[in-house]
Design an enzyme around this catalytic site. Structure first.
Site: not given
Length: 258
Positions: A94, A159
Site C-alpha cells: 500500500p 492483455r
C-alpha cells in the site's frame, strides 16, 4: 513473457490463471504464469516465514530469508535472442506507486516479472532495499494480502501483449490508454424500449463516427475524471467542446438556482 508469483496461497491463482484472457494467453504460450509458495524456503524447522518486529509493535513481519531464497532460486529466463532477462521484482504494497495504465504498458514491455505477495504487518525492510525493483499499490486502501493486487496487475499487463486480445485495437482504445475515458458503446437492437442508438453511429460515415467518439471521450472524461485533462494539450476542437460543455453546465446551474 514469464511471470512468477511468490505467495503463501498459490491455490488462489489456479482459477484466475486458467480462465478467460489469462488462460487463453497461457494456452497460446504467449505468457508463462507460475506460482511459488515461498514457505518452502523457510530456514527454520517450523517453516515460519514471519517474526516479531524489532523494537516491538503489533503484528508480524515477513522475514527476508524465504523471499530472497525464492527469488534467487527462480530459473533464469532467456530472451528469444538468447540473452538472460533480468526480472522486474515487484512488491505489492500500500506504500507503493499507484498502479496506472501507463505502468501496465511499461511492464508489458518486459520479459520477466516477479510479484511478491505479502501478508501480516509488513516486510523486512531489507527486502525493499536490496531485492525489489518496483513497489506497486492498486489504491489507497489495505487488503489482507498481495494476491488480489497481483491478479489485477497481471491481468492488466497480459492483455496488452501481442496476440492476447482477438482485436488488437481493443487495448489501444481502452480507457486511460489514450489519456481519456472511453466513449460510449452501443450494439443491436438500434432501438431498445424507448432508447435509441445515436444516429451518428448508424450513418456509416467513419470519419464522423471517429469525431463523435473523440468528443464523447472528452466530455465523459470532463464529467467523471477532470483530473485526467490537466496534463492533456487540447486541440482547438477539443477546447471548443469543453467550453460548450462548461457553458451548458453553467446555464443549468443558473436555472436551478432560480
Amino acid at each position: 513473457m514469464r511471470i512468477d508469483v511468490l505467495t503463501l496461497f498459490p491455490e488462489m491463482f489456479e482459477g484466475v490463471f486458467s480462465s478467460s484472457i489469462l488462460g487463453k494467453a497461457r494456452d497460446k504460450e504467449i505468457v508463462s504464469l507460475n506460482t511459488v509458495n515461498f514457505r518452502i524456503y523457510s530456514t527454520n524447522k517450523h517453516n515460519t516465514v514471519d517474526d516479531y518486529p524489532y523494537g516491538g509493535g503489533g503484528g508480524m513481519v515477513l522475514k527476508p530469508e524465504p523471499i530472497f531464497g525464492a527469488v534467487e532460486d527462480l530459473p533464469t529466463y532467456t530472451t528469444p535472442e538468447g540473452a538472460p532477462a533480468k526480472p522486474r521484482v515487484i512488491l505489492l504494497c500500500p506504500q507503493g506507486e499507484t498502479f496506472t495504465q501507463k505502468k501496465a504498458e511499461e511492464l508489458a514491455g518486459e520479459q520477466h516479472l516477479v510479484f511478491i505477495c505479502g501478508h501480516y504487518e509488513g516486510y523486512d525492510e531489507r527486502i525493499r532495499q536490496h531485492l525489489v525493483t518496483d513497489e506497486l499499490s492498486v489504491g489507497d486502501y489495505v487488503l489482507t494480502g498481495g494476491e488480489i493486487p497481483a491478479m489485477v496487475i497481471i491481468d492488466s499487463v497480459v492483455r496488452l501483449l501481442p496476440g492476447v486480445l482477438g482485436n488488437e485495437m481493443s487495448a489501444v482504445t481502452d480507457s486511460f490508454s489514450t489519456g481519456l475515458l472511453e466513449y460510449p458503446h452501443y450494439t443491436r437492437p438500434a432501438k431498445f424500449r424507448e432508447w435509441e442508438v445515436p444516429e451518428m453511429l448508424l450513418s456509416g460515415h467513419h470519419e464522423n463516427v471517429k469525431k463523435w467518439r473523440l468528443k464523447e471521450s472528452v466530455i465523459r472524461t470532463l464529467e467523471r475524471r477532470p483530473d485526467l485533462l490537466k496534463d492533456r494539450v487540447l486541440s482547438k476542437e477539443e477546447k471548443k467542446w469543453v467550453d460548450e460543455w462548461q457553458k451548458m453546465r453553467q446555464e443549468e446551474s443558473t436555472v436551478q438556482e432560480k
